[in-house]
Design an enzyme around this catalytic site. Structure first.
Site, PDB file in Angstrom:
ATOM      1  N   ARG A  73       0.850  -1.193   0.000  1.00  0.00           N
ATOM      2  CA  ARG A  73       0.000   0.000   0.000  1.00  0.00           C
ATOM      3  C   ARG A  73       0.887   1.246   0.000  1.00  0.00           C
ATOM      4  O   ARG A  73       1.888   1.304   0.716  1.00  0.00           O
ATOM      5  CB  ARG A  73      -0.926   0.001   1.215  1.00  0.00           C
ATOM      6  N   HIS A 105       8.107   0.677 -10.775  1.00  0.00           N
ATOM      7  CA  HIS A 105       6.879   0.372 -10.037  1.00  0.00           C
ATOM      8  C   HIS A 105       5.670   0.881 -10.804  1.00  0.00           C
ATOM      9  O   HIS A 105       5.754   1.845 -11.554  1.00  0.00           O
ATOM     10  CB  HIS A 105       6.911   0.970  -8.625  1.00  0.00           C
ATOM     11  N   ILE A 141       2.222   4.753   0.908  1.00  0.00           N
ATOM     12  CA  ILE A 141       2.244   5.417   2.212  1.00  0.00           C
ATOM     13  C   ILE A 141       1.442   6.727   2.190  1.00  0.00           C
ATOM     14  O   ILE A 141       1.028   7.213   3.244  1.00  0.00           O
ATOM     15  CB  ILE A 141       3.708   5.649   2.642  1.00  0.00           C
TER      16      ILE A 141
HETATM   17  P1  AMP Z   1       6.691   7.753  -7.898  1.00  0.00           P
HETATM   18  O1  AMP Z   1       6.493   9.208  -7.519  1.00  0.00           O
HETATM   19  O2  AMP Z   1       5.936   7.316  -9.096  1.00  0.00           O
HETATM   20  O3  AMP Z   1       8.163   7.423  -7.953  1.00  0.00           O
HETATM   21  O4  AMP Z   1       6.036   6.917  -6.729  1.00  0.00           O
HETATM   22  C1  AMP Z   1       6.640   6.721  -5.489  1.00  0.00           C
HETATM   23  C2  AMP Z   1       5.534   6.411  -4.510  1.00  0.00           C
HETATM   24  O5  AMP Z   1       6.116   5.772  -3.390  1.00  0.00           O
HETATM   25  C3  AMP Z   1       4.796   7.643  -3.981  1.00  0.00           C
HETATM   26  O6  AMP Z   1       3.410   7.525  -4.295  1.00  0.00           O
HETATM   27  C4  AMP Z   1       5.037   7.583  -2.463  1.00  0.00           C
HETATM   28  O7  AMP Z   1       3.930   7.986  -1.718  1.00  0.00           O
HETATM   29  C5  AMP Z   1       5.374   6.129  -2.258  1.00  0.00           C
HETATM   30  N1  AMP Z   1       6.227   5.808  -1.119  1.00  0.00           N
HETATM   31  C6  AMP Z   1       7.367   6.422  -0.744  1.00  0.00           C
HETATM   32  N2  AMP Z   1       7.899   5.821   0.324  1.00  0.00           N
HETATM   33  C7  AMP Z   1       7.080   4.780   0.627  1.00  0.00           C
HETATM   34  C8  AMP Z   1       7.086   3.770   1.643  1.00  0.00           C
HETATM   35  N3  AMP Z   1       8.056   3.694   2.576  1.00  0.00           N
HETATM   36  N4  AMP Z   1       6.068   2.866   1.665  1.00  0.00           N
HETATM   37  C9  AMP Z   1       5.077   2.941   0.741  1.00  0.00           C
HETATM   38  N5  AMP Z   1       5.022   3.855  -0.235  1.00  0.00           N
HETATM   39  C10 AMP Z   1       5.999   4.775  -0.288  1.00  0.00           C
END
Ligand code: AMP
Ligand code: ZN
Length: 115
Positions: free
Chosen positions: A30, A101, A32
């Site tokens: 999920r 991702h 964050i």
């Molecule tokens: P992007 O901006 O496409 O690189 O997506 C990175 C995503 O990772 C963002 O939506 C963040 O909210 C999410 N994110 C960052 N750190 C974490 C974490 N520790 N656990 C879960 N999601 C995270």
């Protein structure tokens, strides 16, 4: 695995995350900071920095991400209504974590064009 990569560390179990799915190529957690009622991140187990770095050799990893997304969408109950899959690429694409991702967003209607 890249030891200074946040998502590699989550895949390796070194950092906590709310895991919703896992298979031999994908770990899904999920987000964050959820942007929709369902916001799942599908991480490739393999460290690939971005779509820019993909080659033919990554074909199985990419197909595994999409197949897992379809399964998770069904599991989360958003499949009948529809959902959005997003892959941000590079700075202008909004990518903040340099590990391949896919965002799975659902549970509300999505606007178009995206911001
Ligand atoms: P992007 O901006 O496409 O690189 O997506 C990175 C995503 O990772 C963002 O939506 C963040 O909210 C999410 N994110 C960052 N750190 C974490 C974490 N520790 N656990 C879960 N999601 C995270
Ligand atoms: Zn990584």
């Amino acid at each position: 695995m890249s030891s200074d990569c946040l998502f590699c560390r989550i895949v390796a179990g070194e950092l906590p995350a709310a895991q919703v799915y896992s298979d031999s190529a994908v770990v899904a957690i999920r987000d964050i900071a959820p942007q929709a009622p369902t916001h799942v991140l599908l991480l490739s187990r393999k460290h690939i920095p971005s779509v820019r770095d993909l080659t033919e050799a990554d074909g199985a990893d990419v197909s595994a991400l999409f197949a897992a997304a379809a399964r998770i969408a069904a599991q989360e109950g958003v499949s009948p209504g529809g959902y959005r899959l997003v892959v941000n690429v590079g700075r202008d694409g909004g990518q903040t974590v340099d590990h391949l991702h896919v965002h799975l967003l659902g549970g509300r209607p999505m606007a178009w064009p995206p911001g």
